[in-house]
Design a protein around this motif. Structure first.
Motif, short mmCIF file in Angstrom:
data_model
loop_
_atom_site.label_atom_id
_atom_site.label_comp_id
_atom_site.label_asym_id
_atom_site.label_seq_id
_atom_site.Cartn_x
_atom_site.Cartn_y
_atom_site.Cartn_z
N LEU A 76 0.83 -1.21 0.00
CA LEU A 76 0.00 0.00 0.00
C LEU A 76 0.87 1.27 0.00
CD1 LEU A 76 -2.39 -1.29 2.78
CD2 LEU A 76 -2.97 -1.15 0.36
N ASP A 77 0.31 2.33 -0.53
CA ASP A 77 1.01 3.63 -0.59
C ASP A 77 2.42 3.53 -1.17
OD1 ASP A 77 -1.18 4.87 0.74
OD2 ASP A 77 -0.41 4.14 2.66
N ALA A 78 2.58 2.67 -2.16
CA ALA A 78 3.91 2.42 -2.73
C ALA A 78 4.39 3.58 -3.60
CB ALA A 78 3.90 1.14 -3.54
N ASP A 79 3.49 4.55 -3.87
CA ASP A 79 3.87 5.64 -4.77
C ASP A 79 4.40 6.89 -4.05
OD1 ASP A 79 1.42 5.92 -3.61
OD2 ASP A 79 0.47 6.87 -5.36
N LEU A 80 4.48 6.84 -2.72
CA LEU A 80 4.95 8.03 -2.00
C LEU A 80 6.47 8.16 -2.05
CD1 LEU A 80 2.84 8.03 1.32
CD2 LEU A 80 2.43 9.29 -0.79
N VAL A 81 6.95 9.32 -2.49
CA VAL A 81 8.40 9.55 -2.52
C VAL A 81 8.75 10.91 -1.91
CG1 VAL A 81 9.08 8.09 -4.48
CG2 VAL A 81 8.17 10.38 -4.90
N SER A 82 9.94 11.00 -1.36
CA SER A 82 10.37 12.22 -0.69
C SER A 82 10.70 13.33 -1.70
CB SER A 82 11.59 11.94 0.17
OG SER A 82 11.97 13.12 0.83
N MET A 101 19.75 4.98 -3.40
CA MET A 101 19.11 4.03 -2.47
C MET A 101 17.92 3.34 -3.13
SD MET A 101 20.38 3.63 0.50
CE MET A 101 22.03 4.10 0.91
N GLN A 102 17.18 4.12 -3.89
CA GLN A 102 16.02 3.54 -4.58
C GLN A 102 16.46 2.48 -5.56
OE1 GLN A 102 14.41 7.25 -5.91
NE2 GLN A 102 13.12 7.52 -4.10
N GLU A 103 17.58 2.75 -6.19
CA GLU A 103 18.09 1.78 -7.15
C GLU A 103 18.63 0.54 -6.44
OE1 GLU A 103 20.87 3.42 -10.03
OE2 GLU A 103 21.34 1.35 -10.61
N ALA A 104 19.37 0.75 -5.35
CA ALA A 104 19.99 -0.38 -4.63
C ALA A 104 18.96 -1.29 -3.98
CB ALA A 104 20.97 0.15 -3.59
N THR A 105 17.87 -0.72 -3.46
CA THR A 105 16.92 -1.53 -2.70
C THR A 105 15.64 -1.85 -3.49
OG1 THR A 105 15.88 0.45 -1.78
CG2 THR A 105 17.68 -0.53 -0.50
N SER A 106 15.46 -1.21 -4.64
CA SER A 106 14.20 -1.31 -5.40
C SER A 106 13.00 -0.89 -4.55
CB SER A 106 13.97 -2.73 -5.91
OG SER A 106 15.07 -3.18 -6.62
N LEU A 107 13.22 0.02 -3.63
CA LEU A 107 12.13 0.54 -2.81
C LEU A 107 12.10 2.06 -2.95
CD1 LEU A 107 12.62 -1.40 0.56
CD2 LEU A 107 10.86 -1.82 -1.16
N PRO A 108 10.90 2.69 -2.88
CA PRO A 108 10.84 4.15 -2.97
C PRO A 108 11.34 4.84 -1.71
CG PRO A 108 8.64 3.23 -2.73
CD PRO A 108 9.57 2.07 -2.87
N ASP A 109 11.20 4.19 -0.54
CA ASP A 109 11.70 4.76 0.71
C ASP A 109 11.89 3.63 1.72
OD1 ASP A 109 12.13 6.65 3.03
OD2 ASP A 109 11.59 8.11 1.50
N ALA A 110 12.16 4.00 2.99
CA ALA A 110 12.64 3.01 3.96
C ALA A 110 11.57 2.18 4.66
CB ALA A 110 13.52 3.71 4.99
N VAL A 111 10.35 2.16 4.12
CA VAL A 111 9.33 1.30 4.75
C VAL A 111 8.44 0.67 3.68
CG1 VAL A 111 7.55 3.09 5.09
CG2 VAL A 111 7.64 1.17 6.67
N ILE A 112 8.00 -0.54 3.95
CA ILE A 112 6.97 -1.15 3.10
C ILE A 112 5.72 -1.29 3.96
CG2 ILE A 112 6.30 -3.12 1.66
CD1 ILE A 112 9.22 -3.89 1.44
N VAL A 123 -4.40 -8.49 8.75
CA VAL A 123 -3.56 -7.56 9.53
C VAL A 123 -2.87 -6.58 8.58
CG1 VAL A 123 -3.01 -9.06 11.52
CG2 VAL A 123 -1.60 -9.19 9.48
N ASN A 124 -2.51 -5.41 9.09
CA ASN A 124 -1.67 -4.47 8.36
C ASN A 124 -0.28 -4.55 8.98
OD1 ASN A 124 -3.84 -3.54 6.80
ND2 ASN A 124 -4.41 -2.02 8.35
N ILE A 125 0.73 -4.68 8.13
CA ILE A 125 2.10 -4.73 8.65
C ILE A 125 2.97 -3.71 7.91
CG2 ILE A 125 4.14 -6.17 9.11
CD1 ILE A 125 2.42 -8.63 9.00
N CYS A 126 3.70 -2.91 8.68
CA CYS A 126 4.71 -2.03 8.10
C CYS A 126 6.07 -2.57 8.50
CB CYS A 126 4.57 -0.61 8.65
SG CYS A 126 3.04 0.18 8.17
N ALA A 127 6.97 -2.72 7.55
CA ALA A 127 8.32 -3.20 7.86
C ALA A 127 9.33 -2.17 7.38
CB ALA A 127 8.58 -4.55 7.21
#
Ligand SMILES: [Zn+2]
Length: 296
Positions: A76-82, A101-112, A123-127
């Motif tokens: 969820l909310d995978a489109d949010l970027v700083s 960092m986005q390239e190295a982790t394939s993530l837009p920021d530090a939480v999924i 359940v909702n889980i944030c990691a």
């Protein structure tokens, strides 16, 4: 060229180097007990050392796979970027740092932020992802966690947050610090909605993340051996001018001193959290009518 000529003799130089690199991938040395462990055995054991039980760090995606049924979840909310509100520059610009960092982790920021089922319960889980600028919390991490909390409150879906973080994100300054208050206020509303929040603290959980949501769970659970604290041990020693005790700031130490409710091994975490949620839902069913009757 003669058939027996080789460009690089395998017994010298490059050949050895190549062989060494290959075996390094198969075996690794446990950072805790120093024994040599077969990587496959470690992976089969959820990245927990089969010899001493040391919990190696794992990334956010692996966390979610371990906690959700069949490793399946919806992000969820995978489109949010700083947006780099301060135009921050240290050894490189914050914009460049984010991009790398986005390239190295394939993530837009530090939480999924994810939703799915855990032992059949929604359940909702944030990691948090430690590899993304030390799992630090800026506006995006704060907003994604706040939205997850609000979603949980609205639909009465239990929330789990898995922390692995160095704290607030320096590059967003005061904007990062505001997240502490924002998330804490949202958790208050989750509490009013009588929906449980379980915090799982993993190695390391420090700074502003410890100072806000990681310690605000209805249950705060630590992973064995995890470093958990606010300031680092050196800063504390300099401030109080005393030597700190052995094992200070580990999960076990914090449990002993009442800062954590439990220390749960990786293999047990999913069932432990599920059982806790069973207990919470039973408790809520049992006590709400009684409280209403007494006007509390
Ligand atoms: Zn070990």
């Amino acid at each position: 060229m003669a058939w027996f000529t080789r460009d690089k003799p395998p017994t010298e130089g490059g050949g050895d180097e190549e062989r060494r690199v290959r075996t390094e991938g198969l075996w690794l040395k446990c950072e805790h007990c120093g024994q040599i462990v077969w990587r496959k055995a470690l992976e089969d054991n959820l990245m927990v050392c089969p010899k001493c039980g040391h919990h190696f760090r794992i990334d956010a995606r692996r966390r979610l796979e371990l906690l959700f049924d069949n490793g399946k979840y919806e992000e969820l909310d995978a489109d949010l970027v700083s947006t780099d509100p301060l135009n921050f520059v240290d050894s490189k610009t914050y914009k460049e740092r984010l991009a790398s960092m986005q390239e190295a982790t394939s993530l837009p920021d530090a939480v999924i932020s994810a939703t799915g089922e855990m032992n059949g319960r929604r359940v909702n889980i944030c990691a948090l992802e430690l590899k993304f600028i030390g799992g630090s919390m800026g506006a995006v991490v704060g907003e994604k966690i706040t939205r997850a909390i609000e979603r949980s409150a609205e639909r009465k879906t239990p929330l789990v947050i898995v922390s692995a973080s160095g704290g607030a994100r320096m590059q967003e300054g005061a904007v990062s610090l505001m997240q502490l208050a924002k998330i804490s206020a949202a958790l208050m509303r989750l509490d009013e909605a009588k929906t449980p929040f379980i915090s799982l603290l993993t190695d390391p959980t420090t700074g502003g993340v410890t100072a806000s949501f990681a310690m605000l769970g209805d249950l705060n659970i630590g992973e064995p051996g995890a470093l958990i604290g606010f300031a680092g041990p050196r800063v504390i020693e300099q401030t109080i001018r005393q030597k700190l005790p052995e094992g200070f700031q580990t999960s076990e130490f914090l449990l002993e001193h009442g800062f954590l409710d439990a220390v749960v091994s990786r293999a047990e975490q999913k069932n432990y959290i599920s059982r806790a949620l069973d207990f919470f839902s039973y408790e809520l069913r049992g006590t709400i009518p009684e409280r209403a009757a007494t006007g509390d």
